[in-house]
Write a protein that holds these residues in place. Structure first.
Motif, PDB file in Angstrom:
ATOM      1  N   ILE A 128     -11.963  -1.647  37.370  1.00 46.13           N
ATOM      2  CA  ILE A 128     -11.184  -2.077  36.145  1.00 46.13           C
ATOM      3  C   ILE A 128     -11.386  -3.597  36.193  1.00 46.13           C
ATOM      4  O   ILE A 128     -10.768  -4.363  36.953  1.00 46.13           O
ATOM      5  N   PRO A 129     -12.535  -4.011  35.404  1.00 47.18           N
ATOM      6  CA  PRO A 129     -12.750  -5.612  35.344  1.00 47.18           C
ATOM      7  C   PRO A 129     -11.512  -6.123  34.362  1.00 47.18           C
ATOM      8  O   PRO A 129     -10.962  -5.423  33.524  1.00 47.18           O
ATOM      9  N   CYS A 130     -11.029  -7.212  34.900  1.00 43.47           N
ATOM     10  CA  CYS A 130     -10.052  -7.746  33.728  1.00 43.47           C
ATOM     11  C   CYS A 130     -10.295  -9.254  33.819  1.00 43.47           C
ATOM     12  O   CYS A 130     -10.559  -9.991  34.730  1.00 43.47           O
ATOM     13  N   PHE A 131     -10.578  -9.646  32.371  1.00 43.59           N
ATOM     14  CA  PHE A 131     -10.726 -11.262  32.121  1.00 43.59           C
ATOM     15  C   PHE A 131      -9.329 -11.359  31.073  1.00 43.59           C
ATOM     16  O   PHE A 131      -9.653 -11.188  29.909  1.00 43.59           O
ATOM     17  N   ASN A 132      -8.362 -12.164  31.706  1.00 43.95           N
ATOM     18  CA  ASN A 132      -7.191 -12.447  30.770  1.00 43.95           C
ATOM     19  C   ASN A 132      -6.604 -11.484  29.930  1.00 43.95           C
ATOM     20  O   ASN A 132      -6.100 -11.466  28.891  1.00 43.95           O
ATOM     21  N   HIS A 133      -6.568 -10.250  30.641  1.00 46.60           N
ATOM     22  CA  HIS A 133      -5.808  -8.995  30.092  1.00 46.60           C
ATOM     23  C   HIS A 133      -4.544  -8.561  30.552  1.00 46.60           C
ATOM     24  O   HIS A 133      -4.654  -7.255  30.718  1.00 46.60           O
ATOM     25  N   GLY A 134      -3.835  -9.214  31.089  1.00 43.99           N
ATOM     26  CA  GLY A 134      -2.770  -9.022  31.845  1.00 43.99           C
ATOM     27  C   GLY A 134      -1.767  -8.246  30.964  1.00 43.99           C
ATOM     28  O   GLY A 134      -0.797  -7.474  31.743  1.00 43.99           O
ATOM     29  N   VAL A 135      -1.729  -8.674  29.883  1.00 41.13           N
ATOM     30  CA  VAL A 135      -0.840  -7.960  28.986  1.00 41.13           C
ATOM     31  C   VAL A 135      -0.998  -6.583  28.825  1.00 41.13           C
ATOM     32  O   VAL A 135      -0.180  -5.635  28.454  1.00 41.13           O
ATOM     33  N   TYR A 136      -2.377  -6.040  29.092  1.00 36.60           N
ATOM     34  CA  TYR A 136      -2.662  -4.565  28.804  1.00 36.60           C
ATOM     35  C   TYR A 136      -2.755  -3.706  30.270  1.00 36.60           C
ATOM     36  O   TYR A 136      -2.762  -2.509  30.300  1.00 36.60           O
ATOM     37  N   ILE A 137      -3.225  -4.459  31.380  1.00 37.00           N
ATOM     38  CA  ILE A 137      -3.922  -3.873  32.367  1.00 37.00           C
ATOM     39  C   ILE A 137      -2.566  -2.745  33.245  1.00 37.00           C
ATOM     40  O   ILE A 137      -3.149  -1.764  33.690  1.00 37.00           O
ATOM     41  N   LEU A 138      -1.195  -3.113  32.935  1.00 40.21           N
ATOM     42  CA  LEU A 138      -0.388  -2.382  33.787  1.00 40.21           C
ATOM     43  C   LEU A 138      -0.609  -0.948  32.916  1.00 40.21           C
ATOM     44  O   LEU A 138      -0.257   0.286  33.495  1.00 40.21           O
ATOM     45  N   ASP A 139      -0.614  -1.075  31.594  1.00 40.90           N
ATOM     46  CA  ASP A 139      -0.672   0.505  30.759  1.00 40.90           C
ATOM     47  C   ASP A 139      -2.012   1.240  31.301  1.00 40.90           C
ATOM     48  O   ASP A 139      -2.013   2.262  31.477  1.00 40.90           O
ATOM     49  N   ALA A 140      -3.016   0.424  31.386  1.00 35.98           N
ATOM     50  CA  ALA A 140      -4.410   1.267  31.856  1.00 35.98           C
ATOM     51  C   ALA A 140      -4.233   1.917  33.217  1.00 35.98           C
ATOM     52  O   ALA A 140      -4.453   3.061  33.439  1.00 35.98           O
ATOM     53  N   ILE A 141      -3.612   1.116  34.147  1.00 36.95           N
ATOM     54  CA  ILE A 141      -3.343   1.764  35.550  1.00 36.95           C
ATOM     55  C   ILE A 141      -2.351   3.015  35.543  1.00 36.95           C
ATOM     56  O   ILE A 141      -2.532   3.844  36.160  1.00 36.95           O
ATOM     57  N   ALA A 142      -1.416   2.668  34.702  1.00 39.79           N
ATOM     58  CA  ALA A 142      -0.216   3.737  34.610  1.00 39.79           C
ATOM     59  C   ALA A 142      -0.935   5.115  34.210  1.00 39.79           C
ATOM     60  O   ALA A 142      -0.549   6.342  34.661  1.00 39.79           O
ATOM     61  N   THR A 143      -2.047   4.952  33.368  1.00 32.79           N
ATOM     62  CA  THR A 143      -2.747   6.283  32.816  1.00 32.79           C
ATOM     63  C   THR A 143      -3.452   6.720  33.992  1.00 32.79           C
ATOM     64  O   THR A 143      -3.723   8.025  34.270  1.00 32.79           O
ATOM     65  N   VAL A 144      -4.025   6.227  35.086  1.00 37.10           N
ATOM     66  CA  VAL A 144      -4.805   6.630  36.131  1.00 37.10           C
ATOM     67  C   VAL A 144      -3.858   7.180  37.232  1.00 37.10           C
ATOM     68  O   VAL A 144      -4.033   8.388  37.703  1.00 37.10           O
ATOM     69  N   GLU A 145      -2.686   6.597  37.258  1.00 31.23           N
ATOM     70  CA  GLU A 145      -1.694   7.339  38.171  1.00 31.23           C
ATOM     71  C   GLU A 145      -1.036   8.422  37.667  1.00 31.23           C
ATOM     72  O   GLU A 145      -0.907   9.401  38.114  1.00 31.23           O
ATOM     73  N   ALA A 146      -1.304   8.683  36.475  1.00 32.05           N
ATOM     74  CA  ALA A 146      -0.530   9.941  35.653  1.00 32.05           C
ATOM     75  C   ALA A 146      -1.616  10.894  35.947  1.00 32.05           C
ATOM     76  O   ALA A 146      -1.315  12.053  35.466  1.00 32.05           O
ATOM     77  N   SER A 147      -2.517  10.859  36.556  1.00 35.67           N
ATOM     78  CA  SER A 147      -3.662  11.690  36.733  1.00 35.67           C
ATOM     79  C   SER A 147      -3.357  12.852  37.964  1.00 35.67           C
ATOM     80  O   SER A 147      -3.608  13.916  38.180  1.00 35.67           O
TER      81      SER A 147
END
Length: 320
Positions: free
Chosen positions: A8-27
Motif C-alpha cells: 500500500i503506497p501512501c502519499f498524504n492519504h491518511g484520511v483513507y488508508i485505515l479503510d483500505a487496511i480494514a478491508t484487507v483485515e476483513a479477508s
C-alpha cells in the motif's frame, strides 16, 4: 509462510488508508484464512494527519517504510522488493478490496502455473458510482489502452521478469500499471479475469488518472509506452490499427446515436415548452376572465344591495 503481500503506497492519504487496511483485515474469516502481510510505503507524505496515522499504524505493529517522494512506481517497487509473499496485491491507499479477493486470486495462481495475473471487476465509489464489468483478457484490447487496474493479484516472479514498475514514465504522470501488464504479456504470462466485483475504486477529481487524461499528457505517455514495447506492437501493428479503427468507428456510431437522441430530446423539450407556454397563456386568459366575472358579480351584488335597500326604505314608509 506468507502467501500474499499487500503493498500500500501512501502519499498524504491518511484520511483513507485505515479503510483500505480494514478491508484487507476483513479477508480473514472462519471458513478461510489467508496468510498475508501488509507493507505500507510512506512515499514522502507531508500531511500532518497522514503522518500521525502512519505513526499509529507503526505502533500497532504494521510495517511502515518511509521514503522520499519519488512517485508511485518507486514506492510499489520498494514494497514488492521487501515482500515475503509469493504473490503480490498492490492496493492504493484510497481504495478497498472485497473479502474474498485474495483467497480467489491465490487459488487460481496455485492451480495454474501459466497464469501470472488475476484481476476482477470493480465498483466505483466517491464522486461517481457504478460497476465496471471488465472483459476477459484480450492482448489487442490491452495494446489499445489499459483496462486492468493495478489492484490485481500477481506472482512476484512476474514483477521480477518485468524489472518492476517503470519509474521513468514521463514526468511520473502515470500508466505504470499499463506498462507493467504489457511487459508481463511480452514475457508470456497469461491473465485470468474473475467476473465479479473484487475491489472498490474511489473516484476523485484530483486523482492522478485525471492528469493522465489531459491530451498532451496522454500523447506523451502513449508514445513512450508504444516505443518501449515496439517489439510487441510491430508484428501486430495491422491488427492493432484495425482494432483501433473498429473501436473508433463504434464510438463514432455511438456518438451519432447520442447526437440524434439529443436532437430528439431537444425537439421534444421545445414542444413541451410551447405546450407549456400555451397553457400559461390559457391560464392567464382564464384568470383575466375569472377576474372580470368576479368584478361583474361584485358590481351586480352591490347594485342589488342598493336596490334592496331602497325597496326596504320605501316599504318602511308605506308601513307607517
Amino acid at each position: 509462510m506468507i502467501d500474499i503481500s499487500v503493498v500500500i503506497p501512501c502519499f498524504n492519504h491518511g484520511v483513507y488508508i485505515l479503510d483500505a487496511i480494514a478491508t484487507v483485515e476483513a479477508s480473514q474469516n472462519s471458513d478461510y484464512s489467508v496468510n498475508y502481510e501488509v507493507i505500507i510505503i510512506n512515499d514522502g507524505s507531508t500531511d500532518v494527519y497522514t503522518l500521525s496515522v502512519l505513526h499509529d499504524l507503526r505502533d500497532r505493529g504494521y510495517q511502515v517504510v518511509d521514503l522520499e517522494n519519488q512517485g508511485l512506481a518507486n514506492a510499489r517497487n520498494h514494497g514488492i522488493a521487501i515482500a515475503s509473499g509469493r504473490y503480490i496485491l498492490p492496493l492504493d491507499s484510497d481504495n478497498k478490496i472485497r473479502p474474498d479477493y485474495m483467497q480467489k486470486g491465490i487459488a487460481i495462481l496455485d492451480a495454474s502455473p501459466e497464469i501470472g495475473i488475476v484481476y476482477g471487476d470493480m465498483e466505483f465509489f466517491g464522486e461517481t458510482t457504478g460497476i465496471w464489468s471488465l472483459p476477459d483478457f484480450d492482448l489487442y484490447r490491452l495494446m489499445l489502452g489499459n483496462y486492468i487496474d493495478a489492484c490485481a493479484v500477481f506472482r512476484k516472479q512476474v514483477w521480477q521478469d518485468c524489472g518492476g514498475y517503470d519509474p521513468n514514465m514521463p514526468d511520473k504522470l502515470g500508466y505504470e500499471d499499463w506498462d507493467f501488464w504489457l511487459g508481463a504479456a511480452e514475457k508470456g504470462w497469461q491473465f485470468w479475469h474473475i467476473p465479479e466485483v473484487m475491489f472498490d475504486y474511489r473516484t476523485r477529481s484530483d486523482s492522478m488518472v485525471q492528469t493522465c487524461k489531459q491530451p498532451d499528457n496522454q500523447k506523451r505517455l502513449i508514445h513512450y509506452i508504444c516505443s518501449k514495447h515496439i517489439d510487441l506492437y510491430t508484428p501486430r501493428l495491422a491488427d492493432a490499427i484495425a482494432d483501433k479503427e473498429f473501436v473508433a468507428f463504434e464510438k463514432m456510431l455511438e456518438l451519432d446515436r447520442l447526437r440524434i437522441e439529443l436532437q430528439r430530446t431537444q425537439l421534444e423539450l421545445e414542444r413541451s415548452r410551447d405546450r407549456h407556454q400555451k397553457s400559461e397563456e390559457n391560464l392567464q386568459a382564464n384568470a383575466s376572465e375569472i377576474t372580470h366575472l368576479k368584478s361583474t358579480i361584485e358590481a351586480m351584488e352591490t347594485s342589488k344591495f342598493w336596490q334592496l335597500r331602497q325597496m326596504w326604505f320605501k316599504l318602511k314608509g308605506w308601513l307607517r
